[in-house]
Design an enzyme around this catalytic site. Structure first.
Site, PDB file in Angstrom:
ATOM      1  N   ARG B  56       0.845  -1.193   0.000  1.00 26.84           N
ATOM      2  CA  ARG B  56       0.000   0.000   0.000  1.00 26.84           C
ATOM      3  C   ARG B  56       0.878   1.239   0.000  1.00 26.84           C
ATOM      4  NH1 ARG B  56      -4.660  -0.309   4.582  1.00 26.84           N
ATOM      5  NH2 ARG B  56      -5.409  -2.419   4.196  1.00 26.84           N
ATOM      6  N   ASP B  58       2.077   4.916  -0.094  1.00 29.64           N
ATOM      7  CA  ASP B  58       1.410   6.138   0.364  1.00 29.64           C
ATOM      8  C   ASP B  58       1.205   7.129  -0.774  1.00 29.64           C
ATOM      9  OD1 ASP B  58       0.953   5.659   3.003  1.00 29.64           O
ATOM     10  OD2 ASP B  58       2.868   6.477   3.685  1.00 29.64           O
ATOM     11  N   ARG B 208      11.175   5.763   4.779  1.00 29.89           N
ATOM     12  CA  ARG B 208      11.278   7.219   4.864  1.00 29.89           C
ATOM     13  C   ARG B 208      11.911   7.660   6.180  1.00 29.89           C
ATOM     14  NH1 ARG B 208       5.300   8.790   3.015  1.00 29.89           N
ATOM     15  NH2 ARG B 208       5.926  10.838   3.778  1.00 29.89           N
TER      16      ARG B 208
END
Lengths: 256, 256
Positions: B56, B58, B208
């Site tokens: 999934r 972002d 990230r």
């Protein structure tokens, strides 16, 4: 008053070319690289300036090394000027370099050579996915191209020729004689190629018609041995199509 | 009924991530990669399908190798299917490959490894023009980074660790133990670097936050020798910031 020379890069996708355009009615002005940059310079200098660009790139054409010049009253530190301009410019246009030049520097008439690159993805979509992240700077053709004859034909384009067949009819130029210093076709992958052309000057649409003619060679519709006849014809009908703007990038402009 | 596995690439800029989202009111559905692709598959197959994606991603995250699967009644030739889908898909999403897989293929639970790349331009704009043509897939920081300690710290991230410090609080996962197979920092130019991370699984925002922590190492705010303490802390406060989505790309997903 100092005269500034700027080297500029832009992604042409969202510009109506370099040249400022004034629509006939009271509509919004069209977004052009010259218009956007001139407005930013005026904002930074807080004085009216007139920006002259070396090359009037067409709508959608990209640049890594466009050159433009202007004269202003203020003398600004060049590194700070570059930073100030880039801070205010939109993210699809950048000032790569700024320098001080002679009072009578003319970016158009002083240019001694220019280099262009044309990027072309070829082959049907089935086996030719266009480059996703570079799709805005790459043209596409569904025809699978044979690179070897294109490279042979590219060699025939080098040199001094009358390029009348390689520009639109009614081009309005006194002379259509130009010298191409280099013309190379490079296969980046089996489905992506680039055509690099440099020369002392270019006629309207000349690089895009060279690219279109080389594409016809890659399809087998034109033979490399046809090139002398194509030059002799001095007729736009003898060459291939004008390939789309999105594949073209002005790479550099050389000055003495 | 055949089950299809698709490998997908997209530029995340104009997608609200992978996952279909249903806004609470009767507004237009948000544009997501899953939503766009599922609709195109339904159009090509002319039957309802349910598409399951492996990751999934972002909002704003890119993909070169996302994987998704669906089951349909029709059996279509794979090359023709790929071509048909790509013909109907918008130009920021591509089906790179299609294959037939076992009935119970589950792109999420069958994945054994994933690879991500984070692209970061660093240094002030004065000496750090962000890459013009790759600006949509590159994050930027005004801090000039020292790459050598980042490379040293990256080595400490490799291996099996509790990555609780590298995900948001209230992540809702039972275990935060993951194995990172590789983590490398490469200087593409003096102002552009990429961080490649692969592993057997990733927590929410993990790449990230790894990138943000390595950035802090590059700034000298965290030392490579701090990494063991950061893992031990099991506290999101111990790591660097979550870097922006635009720099992240899901590169590949491996299956047995």
């Amino acid at each position: 008053m100092p005269r500034y020379k700027l080297t500029i890069a832009y992604e042409g996708t969202d510009f109506y070319g370099w040249q400022k355009q004034h629509p006939p009615t009271q509509e919004e002005p069209m977004r052009t690289a010259q218009g956007v940059l001139e407005e930013t310079i005026r904002h930074v200098f807080r004085e009216p300036v007139r920006l002259v660009g070396a090359s009037r790139t067409d709508s959608g054409v990209h640049a890594r090394g466009q050159v433009a010049a202007f004269t202003a009253e203020k003398e600004l530190d060049l590194a700070r000027l570059t930073a100030a301009l880039n801070t205010h410019l939109p993210d699809d246009l950048q000032v790569v370099k700024a320098s001080i030049v002679h009072d009578d520097f003319n970016p158009i008439s002083n240019a001694i050579a220019k280099g262009y690159r044309y990027r072309l993805a070829h082959g049907r979509k089935l086996e030719n996915l266009p480059p996703l992240f570079d799709r805005r700077i790459t043209a596409r053709t569904p025809h699978l191209l044979d690179v070897a004859p294109m490279q042979e034909a590219a060699q025939c384009i080098i040199g001094e020729h009358d390029f009348a067949s390689f520009t639109r009819r009614n081009h309005g130029r006194e002379s259509t004689i130009r010298t191409v210093h280099d013309c190379t076709v490079t296969a980046t992958t089996s489905r992506l190629l680039r055509i690099d052309v440099s020369g002392n000057g270019f006629l309207y649409n000349m690089v895009r018609i060279i690219a279109g003619t080389l594409m016809e060679v890659g399809r087998g519709h034109i033979s490399p041995t046809d090139l002398p006849r194509i030059f002799e014809a001095k007729d736009r009908g003898a060459t291939g199509p004008t390939l789309p703007a999105e594949g073209l990038c002005l790479m550099w402009i050389q000055y003495p």
